[in-house]
Design a protein around this motif. Sequence first.
Motif, PDB file in Angstrom:
ATOM      1  N   SER A 146      -5.849  -3.266  -4.982  1.00 40.50           N
ATOM      2  CA  SER A 146      -5.116  -3.899  -5.807  1.00 40.50           C
ATOM      3  C   SER A 146      -4.967  -3.916  -6.889  1.00 40.50           C
ATOM      4  N   GLU A 147      -3.621  -4.488  -7.373  1.00 37.46           N
ATOM      5  CA  GLU A 147      -3.577  -4.335  -9.275  1.00 37.46           C
ATOM      6  C   GLU A 147      -4.710  -5.419 -10.373  1.00 37.46           C
ATOM      7  N   ALA A 148      -4.794  -5.116 -11.026  1.00 33.77           N
ATOM      8  CA  ALA A 148      -5.929  -5.510 -11.833  1.00 33.77           C
ATOM      9  C   ALA A 148      -5.501  -6.331 -13.679  1.00 33.77           C
ATOM     10  N   ILE A 168      -7.455  -9.938 -10.242  1.00 34.12           N
ATOM     11  CA  ILE A 168      -7.701  -9.255  -9.147  1.00 34.12           C
ATOM     12  C   ILE A 168      -6.207  -9.601  -8.799  1.00 34.12           C
ATOM     13  N   HIS A 175      -1.846  -8.878  -7.472  1.00 24.91           N
ATOM     14  CA  HIS A 175      -0.195  -7.835  -8.247  1.00 24.91           C
ATOM     15  C   HIS A 175       0.465  -8.696  -8.908  1.00 24.91           C
ATOM     16  N   ARG A 186      -8.445 -13.240  -7.142  1.00 28.82           N
ATOM     17  CA  ARG A 186      -9.685 -13.337  -7.955  1.00 28.82           C
ATOM     18  C   ARG A 186      -9.833 -13.232  -9.147  1.00 28.82           C
TER      19      ARG A 186
END
Length: 159
Positions: free
Chosen positions: A13-15, A85, A87, A107
């Motif tokens: 995922s992206e952060a 975390i 998108h 998250r």
Amino acid sequence: MSEQKPGVDPEISEAFYGFVASNPKPTTHDGKPRLYFRAGQEHYQFAPDGSRIKLPTTFHDVVAFREAAEAGDRKLAKGDWFLAIGHTEPSTNPKTGVEETEFIASRFGHDLARMNTHVGSPRRLSQMESPNRQQPQRQVGFEPPEHDGPGHEQPARAM
């Protein structure tokens, strides 16, 4: 070491790293919990001499649904530094009609390097506060390790 099944990719995922810039607003969307807030991100650039130059802070929309929304509502407050975390998704601002990007978080966690938070589950916290809990035996102070070096002192060397 855990064994990974062949052909199964890890969740990637992206952060997002920043601070909560507005009061988080819990609502519902299609009967499911939803959390919205504006988040700020500080940006820096390295100068040729190695120093850091602070650039303008940018602000972004952060949205979470379901369990992430509930956890974020319990944990986050305006001014908190956090890691998320998730998108990014394009969205249209209903007030202005402008196309924007929002971060959909799955998250949340506090940035422990910048926040003074107490970490632990309620079960662990209750055990820690129990008056009957036995404290572990801990060595007080620090004793340096014994050296296995030569039995004589080395003479000082001039530079």
